[in-house]
Design a protein around this motif. Structure first.
Motif, PDB file in Angstrom:
ATOM      1  N   GLY A 217      31.833  59.500  14.387  1.00  0.00           N
ATOM      2  CA  GLY A 217      30.939  59.486  15.620  1.00  0.00           C
ATOM      3  C   GLY A 217      31.041  60.703  16.275  1.00  0.00           C
ATOM      4  N   GLY A 218      31.535  62.024  15.830  1.00  0.00           N
ATOM      5  CA  GLY A 218      31.453  63.253  16.486  1.00  0.00           C
ATOM      6  C   GLY A 218      29.887  63.564  16.650  1.00  0.00           C
TER       7      GLY A 218
ATOM      8  N   LYS B  32      30.084  60.933  20.327  1.00  0.00           N
ATOM      9  CA  LYS B  32      29.497  62.126  20.924  1.00  0.00           C
ATOM     10  C   LYS B  32      28.122  62.395  20.885  1.00  0.00           C
ATOM     11  N   THR B  33      27.498  62.569  21.981  1.00  0.00           N
ATOM     12  CA  THR B  33      26.095  62.807  21.821  1.00  0.00           C
ATOM     13  C   THR B  33      25.464  64.150  22.456  1.00  0.00           C
ATOM     14  N   VAL B  34      24.622  64.765  21.920  1.00  0.00           N
ATOM     15  CA  VAL B  34      24.058  66.061  22.330  1.00  0.00           C
ATOM     16  C   VAL B  34      22.923  65.563  23.271  1.00  0.00           C
ATOM     17  N   THR B  35      22.719  66.083  24.595  1.00  0.00           N
ATOM     18  CA  THR B  35      21.702  65.925  25.634  1.00  0.00           C
ATOM     19  C   THR B  35      21.476  67.050  26.205  1.00  0.00           C
ATOM     20  N   ASN B  36      20.122  67.073  26.902  1.00  0.00           N
ATOM     21  CA  ASN B  36      19.727  67.972  27.664  1.00  0.00           C
ATOM     22  C   ASN B  36      19.438  69.410  26.640  1.00  0.00           C
TER      23      ASN B  36
ATOM     24  N   ARG C 149      29.541  58.446  24.868  1.00  0.00           N
ATOM     25  CA  ARG C 149      28.821  57.392  25.102  1.00  0.00           C
ATOM     26  C   ARG C 149      29.421  56.166  24.470  1.00  0.00           C
ATOM     27  N   PRO C 150      29.408  54.981  24.875  1.00  0.00           N
ATOM     28  CA  PRO C 150      29.481  53.918  24.134  1.00  0.00           C
ATOM     29  C   PRO C 150      28.957  53.809  22.621  1.00  0.00           C
TER      30      PRO C 150
ATOM     31  N   LEU D 126      23.972  53.810  20.756  1.00  0.00           N
ATOM     32  CA  LEU D 126      23.206  54.443  19.756  1.00  0.00           C
ATOM     33  C   LEU D 126      22.551  53.494  19.000  1.00  0.00           C
ATOM     34  N   GLN D 127      23.313  52.317  18.486  1.00  0.00           N
ATOM     35  CA  GLN D 127      22.901  51.214  17.843  1.00  0.00           C
ATOM     36  C   GLN D 127      21.626  50.714  18.563  1.00  0.00           C
TER      37      GLN D 127
END
Ligand code: FAD
Ligand code: NAG
Ligand code: NAG
Ligand code: NAG
Length: 524
Positions: A56-57, A86-90, A106-107, A111-112
């Motif tokens: 979940g990277g 890990k999520t990519v934002t902005n 993020r938890p 994502l789910q």
């Protein structure tokens, strides 16, 4: 009395009955066996997915998100060992290839919730059966896949991970913890030859540094040997707050001649770390130990018991909190040890026995479609090693940008195999790009920004405005090969094009970076 024919008839009936019973028994047996094999096939806890992603990277999450875009009606599963993903934002485009973004934890649930046909499971994969196409987890679950993507990342290599005397640094955040620790230190041992180690060595002041590197040149992964040689003479100087601006803006690196003639006024790097006070408690000295590794770390008691000879920098050294023995036999005492020796791809345990081929640096070897050597298994991000013929200006560096690029591209490749489409390698593998912030300043690295692979002869053009911007161009035969841009230079788009198009810029000479020369016009 029984006639002969009656006897024969009876015998025949008996035989018939016997064979009938026998065949029925066999039928029952067949059924039982059949049932058993059916049971094996539909074990209650095998759950079926089209796509399964391990990790979940950034690579794993980006892959999952793009699979959702490409193939929303298929079931995708992300298995991740950590509760946060890990999520990519902005995301903001910087150039055609480069984008800037933030990375957030993020938890996994989020994502789910965003993508209905995506399942996220917090679990650790402990087994892979590439023939049966399923993975096993530590909680005993089994998931089958049509396509699997291994995105299980890399782990920092840490010497003596359990020692309280070892600090490891890879990013600017851990640098801040380092800062707190250094304030009371007189001497540190830095191990590693990458960017972080180099920065540390340059930035810390008023301290004795032992810098132990495996290579023959310092900073081998970060700057070219010519520049390293040039910088070496400056190692022992305290950084002065009022360092003079760059006097010369051009120097030539020529490794074909063994010269010391690369001169350049001022420091190569401007003072980008002004916000951090990396100050110790002693007069700055740097002792470079090359072609060594740390053989052993000793507590004072251990050191005293062994009676090894201490390598002294002063006549009477007090007792140190920790002692390190190097492979060249020297033993140094210090306050603590900084481990900055990079990462190892996490190609651990669970893939054993599946004959996944590894690259030289230990990652899963992937081809230009991100496929490993085993059918239906892909890999992306830090865990993989590119095995295709690389473009001249691209190379792997285990960084966020590449984890994201690979995550997007691998999703396309997996989808293409399922639906039978053709994909072409993504444009982003044409040029190495990376953007980051060093202590609040925008940093952009393009192409062969440190003269990577240009071992013979190249030129470096520099433009430095102290505290504002730092521009370094790597030129070969009048063509731009790479660049470092720090600050708001606004040159990234132009430079990206110049590298990709390989335009001959020799008529500009050293004026290429002259503020009066508008290179952008070149393209209009
Ligand atoms: C401390 C640190 C700071 C960094 N700072 C920067 C930076 O400032 N800029 C930059 O560009 N790069 C930075 N990097 C590098 C960057 O983080 C990596 O290149 C990038 O995160 C790689 O992404 P990935 O998805 O391939 O792997 P990772 O982000 O490492 O993710 C791997 C995932 O796999 C999971 N996993 C592993 N094994 C299993 C298993 N068996 N079963 C289930 N799940 C498993 C892990 O839990 C994790 O979720 C830094 C790295 C570190 C370690
Ligand atoms: C999820 O998959 C189902 C079944 O394939 C499909 O009908 C549905 O549209 C998908 N959901 C989304 C949001 O695409
Ligand atoms: C660059 O050099 C490395 C090692 O020196 C090599 O593995 C790689 O293939 C080279 N890349 C190119 C594009 O020549
Ligand atoms: C699950 C997995 O493969 N992760 C491993 C990554 O590397 C670290 C350190 O080597 C291991 O502790 C993890 O188990």
């Amino acid at each position: 009395m029984m006639t002969k024919s009656n006897g024969t008839l009876l015998l025949m009936v008996a035989l018939f009955l016997a064979s009938y019973i026998y065949s029925i028994r066999n039928k029952i047996k067949d059924l039982e066996e059949g049932h058993q094999s059916m049971m094996a096939r539909v074990e209650p806890n095998i759950e079926e997915f089209t796509y399964v992603i391990v990790g979940g990277g950034i690579a794993g999450v980006t892959c999952a998100e793009h699979l959702h875009i490409l193939h929303p009606e298929e079931r995708t599963l992300v298995i991740t060992a950590s509760p946060m993903i890990k999520t990519v934002t902005n995301i903001l485009p910087v150039t055609k290839i480069l984008e800037s973004f933030d990375v957030e934890e993020r938890p996994a649930r989020q994502l789910q919730d965003t993508y209905p046909n995506l399942t996220v499971v917090k679990d650790t994969v402990i087994g892979l059966d590439s023939a049966k196409q399923h993975v096993l987890t530590s909680s005993g679950k089994c998931f089958s896949f049509q396509k699997l993507c291994l995105c299980n990342g890399a782990t920092p290599k840490i010497i003596a991970p359990n020692s309280p005397h070892v600090v490891w640094i890879r990013d600017t955040e851990s640098a801040q913890q380092f800062q707190a620790r250094i304030q009371n230190a007189k001497r540190i041992l830095i191990i590693g030859n990458g960017g972080i180690a180099t920065e540390m060595v340059y930035e810390v002041r008023e301290i004795e540094i032992i810098w132990a590197i495996k290579d023959r040149h310092m900073t081998a992964h970060f700057i070219d040997p010519g520049a390293a040689e040039f910088l070496r003479s400056e190692l022992n100087q305290e950084k002065t707050p009022t360092s003079a601006p760059t006097k010369r803006t051009k120097f030539t690196v020529d490794n074909t001649k063994n010269t010391e003639e690369h001169q350049l006024g001022g420091a190569l790097g401007p003072d980008w770390h002004a916000d951090l006070e990396l100050r110790g408690k002693a007069q700055r000295t740097v002792t470079l130990e090359t072609e060594v590794e740390v053989a052993r770390i000793m507590e004072p008691a251990e050191f005293n018991k062994e009676g090894k000879t201490l390598t002294l920098l002063h006549d009477n050294e007090e007792e140190w909190p920790v002692y390190a023995e190097l492979t060249n036999g020297k033993v140094y005492g210090c306050n603590f040890i900084v481990s900055a020796i990079g990462v190892t791809p996490n190609t651990s345990e669970f893939t054993k026995g599946n004959n996944l081929e590894l690259g030289e640096d230990g990652g899963f070897l992937v081809d230009d479609k991100m496929k490993t050597s085993v059918k239906n298994i892909f890999a992306a991000g830090d865990v993989c090693s590119p095995g295709w013929k690389l473009a001249k200006h691209w190379f792997q560096m285990r960084l966020w940008t590449q984890a994201r690029h690979m995550g997007m591209y691998v999703a396309k490749c997996m989808w293409a195999e399922v639906v039978g489409e053709e994909v072409y390698q993504d444009f982003c593998f044409e040029l190495f790009v990376h953007t980051t912030k060093f202590f609040g300043h925008k940093v952009i690295l393009l192409g062969l920004f440190n003269g990577q692979n240009l071992s013979d002869k190249y030129e470096v053009l520099l433009r430095v405005t102290k505290g504002t911007e730092y521009v370094k161009c790597i030129m070969e035969d009048g063509r731009l090969q790479g660049a470092v841009l720090i600050g708001e230079t606004d040159l990234e788009e132009t430079f990206e094009n110049l590298i990709l198009d390989q335009l001959d810029l020799s008529h500009f000479g050293a004026d290429l970076l002259h503020p009066g020369v508008d290179i952008e016009d070149f393209f209009d």
